[in-house]
Design a protein around this motif. Sequence first.
Motif, PDB file in Angstrom:
ATOM      1  N   ASN A  29       0.804  -1.231   0.000  1.00  0.00           N
ATOM      2  CA  ASN A  29       0.000   0.000   0.000  1.00  0.00           C
ATOM      3  C   ASN A  29       0.833   1.276   0.000  1.00  0.00           C
ATOM      4  O   ASN A  29       0.290   2.362   0.105  1.00  0.00           O
ATOM      5  CB  ASN A  29      -0.972   0.013   1.186  1.00  0.00           C
ATOM      6  N   GLU A  30       2.158   1.157  -0.107  1.00  0.00           N
ATOM      7  CA  GLU A  30       3.048   2.313  -0.190  1.00  0.00           C
ATOM      8  C   GLU A  30       2.760   3.326   0.922  1.00  0.00           C
ATOM      9  O   GLU A  30       2.590   4.519   0.680  1.00  0.00           O
ATOM     10  CB  GLU A  30       2.937   2.981  -1.564  1.00  0.00           C
ATOM     11  N   THR A  31       2.734   2.867   2.140  1.00  0.00           N
ATOM     12  CA  THR A  31       2.571   3.719   3.320  1.00  0.00           C
ATOM     13  C   THR A  31       3.761   3.494   4.248  1.00  0.00           C
ATOM     14  O   THR A  31       4.119   2.349   4.543  1.00  0.00           O
ATOM     15  CB  THR A  31       1.270   3.386   4.067  1.00  0.00           C
ATOM     16  N   ASN A  32       4.411   4.595   4.704  1.00  0.00           N
ATOM     17  CA  ASN A  32       5.575   4.422   5.570  1.00  0.00           C
ATOM     18  C   ASN A  32       5.153   4.252   7.031  1.00  0.00           C
ATOM     19  O   ASN A  32       3.955   4.251   7.359  1.00  0.00           O
ATOM     20  CB  ASN A  32       6.566   5.586   5.405  1.00  0.00           C
ATOM     21  N   THR A  33       6.124   4.145   7.915  1.00  0.00           N
ATOM     22  CA  THR A  33       5.812   3.809   9.302  1.00  0.00           C
ATOM     23  C   THR A  33       5.253   4.983  10.100  1.00  0.00           C
ATOM     24  O   THR A  33       4.825   4.793  11.248  1.00  0.00           O
ATOM     25  CB  THR A  33       7.071   3.271  10.016  1.00  0.00           C
ATOM     26  N   ILE A  34       5.266   6.174   9.524  1.00  0.00           N
ATOM     27  CA  ILE A  34       4.605   7.300  10.197  1.00  0.00           C
ATOM     28  C   ILE A  34       3.232   7.565   9.586  1.00  0.00           C
ATOM     29  O   ILE A  34       2.607   8.598   9.864  1.00  0.00           O
ATOM     30  CB  ILE A  34       5.477   8.576  10.172  1.00  0.00           C
ATOM     31  N   GLY A  35       2.771   6.639   8.739  1.00  0.00           N
ATOM     32  CA  GLY A  35       1.409   6.704   8.232  1.00  0.00           C
ATOM     33  C   GLY A  35       1.188   7.584   7.030  1.00  0.00           C
ATOM     34  O   GLY A  35       0.037   7.918   6.711  1.00  0.00           O
ATOM     35  N   VAL A  36       2.253   7.956   6.318  1.00  0.00           N
ATOM     36  CA  VAL A  36       2.119   8.829   5.146  1.00  0.00           C
ATOM     37  C   VAL A  36       2.328   8.002   3.880  1.00  0.00           C
ATOM     38  O   VAL A  36       3.258   7.191   3.795  1.00  0.00           O
ATOM     39  CB  VAL A  36       3.125   9.992   5.184  1.00  0.00           C
ATOM     40  N   LYS A  37       1.479   8.206   2.891  1.00  0.00           N
ATOM     41  CA  LYS A  37       1.570   7.463   1.637  1.00  0.00           C
ATOM     42  C   LYS A  37       2.587   8.117   0.696  1.00  0.00           C
ATOM     43  O   LYS A  37       2.793   9.341   0.729  1.00  0.00           O
ATOM     44  CB  LYS A  37       0.202   7.399   0.948  1.00  0.00           C
ATOM     45  N   LEU A  38       3.181   7.292  -0.148  1.00  0.00           N
ATOM     46  CA  LEU A  38       4.119   7.807  -1.149  1.00  0.00           C
ATOM     47  C   LEU A  38       3.433   8.829  -2.053  1.00  0.00           C
ATOM     48  O   LEU A  38       4.037   9.827  -2.454  1.00  0.00           O
ATOM     49  CB  LEU A  38       4.677   6.651  -1.975  1.00  0.00           C
ATOM     50  N   SER A  39       2.167   8.597  -2.369  1.00  0.00           N
ATOM     51  CA  SER A  39       1.439   9.523  -3.249  1.00  0.00           C
ATOM     52  C   SER A  39       1.341  10.923  -2.651  1.00  0.00           C
ATOM     53  O   SER A  39       1.240  11.911  -3.384  1.00  0.00           O
ATOM     54  CB  SER A  39       0.035   8.981  -3.540  1.00  0.00           C
TER      55      SER A  39
END
Length: 532
Positions: A459-469
Motif C-alpha cells: 500500500n506504499e505507506t511508511n511507518t509514520i502513516g504517510v503514503k508515497l502519493s
Amino acid sequence: MARKIQVKRGPKVNLPTLSVGEFGFTTDTKEVFIGSDSENVKLASDEQLTTKLTSYDEQLAEVDSKVTSFDSQLAQKASKTEVRLNSDKLELEDMSESTLGAMSGNATFNLLSVPQDNTVDLFKLSDNALKWKGYEAFVNSSSASLYFCTMFDATNLTVTANVRMKLEFEIYMEDVFSTLSVRNYMNNNAVLTDISTYASSATSIPYAGGYKKIVIEDSGNFIYTTSNYDYVKPYLVFAIPEGTGTYKKFFIRNLRLFVDGAELPLLQVGKYTNASSQSYVKNSDLAPVLLATEKSIPKKLSQLENDIQIPVSSKRWSGKKANFLGDSITYGAWKNGASWTTVTPYHQYLKDLLGLSVARNYGVSSTCISPNADYTGGENANAFVNRYSSMDSDADLVVVFGGTNDFGHNVPLGVMGDTTNTTFYGALDILMRGLTIKYAGKKIVFMTPMHRNQTSDNNETNTIGVKLSQYVSAIKEMAQRYSIAVIDTYSMSGISPFIPEIVTAYMEDKLHPNAAGHQLLANNIVGQFESI
C-alpha cells in the motif's frame, strides 16, 4: 414641364472649394469632383478604374509568378535530396560482397561521399571516407564472454593527483550482445594481453546493436592514478546471449583515450585468447561487408530523412549541459541479489536521446531531499538541500529526482507554507527556491518518485502513516508555486513493482531499476524533456 438639374462647371483652374456633398464638373478635363469637409474629392471614371484594376492584376500576377518560382525551387531541392538518398541506397545495394570480399581487412574505401552542402550525414559522419576495422569473435566458454583489447601509451605522462580519463570509440554490428561493458587496466608491461596490477570495475554501456558513438567520462572506473603506470589498457567486454559456440562480427573505429584532456597514443588493438576455452577476438579478413548492404542501415536512412525535416542541431537540448541531482537511482546503484553494483543510469540514456553534450551525475545513495530522515549513519549531511549549491553553475538543464528516500525514511510531510528543512514541504521550498536563484533563466525539472513495493501489504505507506502519493503531490504542489516543470514518473515510468513479470525484467528489489529499467525509464520520459 421637365426640370433640368445642373452642377457647378467650368475650367479646372477655376474650380472653387465645393460645399460638402456638392458636385463640380471640369469642362476642359472632363473630371467630376464632390466636396468634403476638407477638400474636393475626385471621382474616378470607368477608364481610370479599369486602368487601376489592370495594374493590380499585373502586380498579383507577378506575385503568383514569384510564388510559383519559389515552389519550383523547393521542389527541386527536395528532388535533389531524394535523389541523394536514393543514390545512397543504390550505391550501397550495388556494392557486391564479392567486390568487397576481395579487399583486405586493413583496406579502407569510400563507402559514401557526403556532399559538402549536406549538413546531415549518414551515420553522423563527416564527408571523409568510412574507415572501419572489422573483427570476428568466437565464444566457447561457460561465461559466454570475451575481451577486445586496446593499449595506450602513457610513458610520457606524470600526474601528482588522480585525474579522470575519457574513452571514446565508434562501434557497428547488426547482431546484439546481451551486454557491452568496459574494464580499465593499467600496468608497466607493454604486452597487450597482460592485465595484471591495476584493474577497475566494469562500466556498463547502453548498446542495442547498429551504429553508436560511445563516450565514457566522469566515471569512477576511469581514473588515471598517481602510480603513473606506463600503459593504459581499456578492454571492451562482450557478453554473448546465445552462449557458447557463437560466432559474431563487429566493427570498431576512432578509438581514442584522453587523460585530463590530453590524448594518449594508441599503441595496439587486438585479440585476447582464453586458451582453456578457445574464446577469441581476431582481426577479420573481410572488408566491412555488413556496412555495405541496404539491410544494415534502414533505420539510418529513415533517421536521415527525419533529420532533413528536423535537423539534429534544432533539437532543444542538443549540445546543452545538464546536472542530475538525486539519490541511489540517479547514481545508478542496483542490488544484484544480495550484493550492490552499478548500472548505467537513466540520464546517460537521456544524454544520447536528447543530444546533451554533458550529463553530470550528482546522485548519492541513501540521501533525501530533507536532512530530517531517520538515518543513523550520517547520511542526512548529504541531503539535497545541502548539496545543490555545490553543483556546477553552467548547466542549461537541472533535473532533480528524489523523494523516495524521504518517504522510506519517514521524513515528516509537513504542509504548504513550511520553510524549514525539517519537513518535506519545507525542504522542497528551500531546494526549489535555491535552484531557481542559482540557475535563473535555465530550465529546472523535478521528477516524482516512482512506485516502490517495500511492504508486504503493497500500500506504499511508511511507518509514520504517510503514503508515497502524498510526497508525490507535495512535489507537484510546490513546483506549481515556483513555476517549475514536473515529470510525473510516479504515473508514467512504465515500471510497476506490483507485477511480478515487470519486477523480474526491470526492478528486482522493487525499488532500484536494473540496466533495462533505466533504459525503459529514459525512453518513457524523453518526450517530456523535448516539450517542456
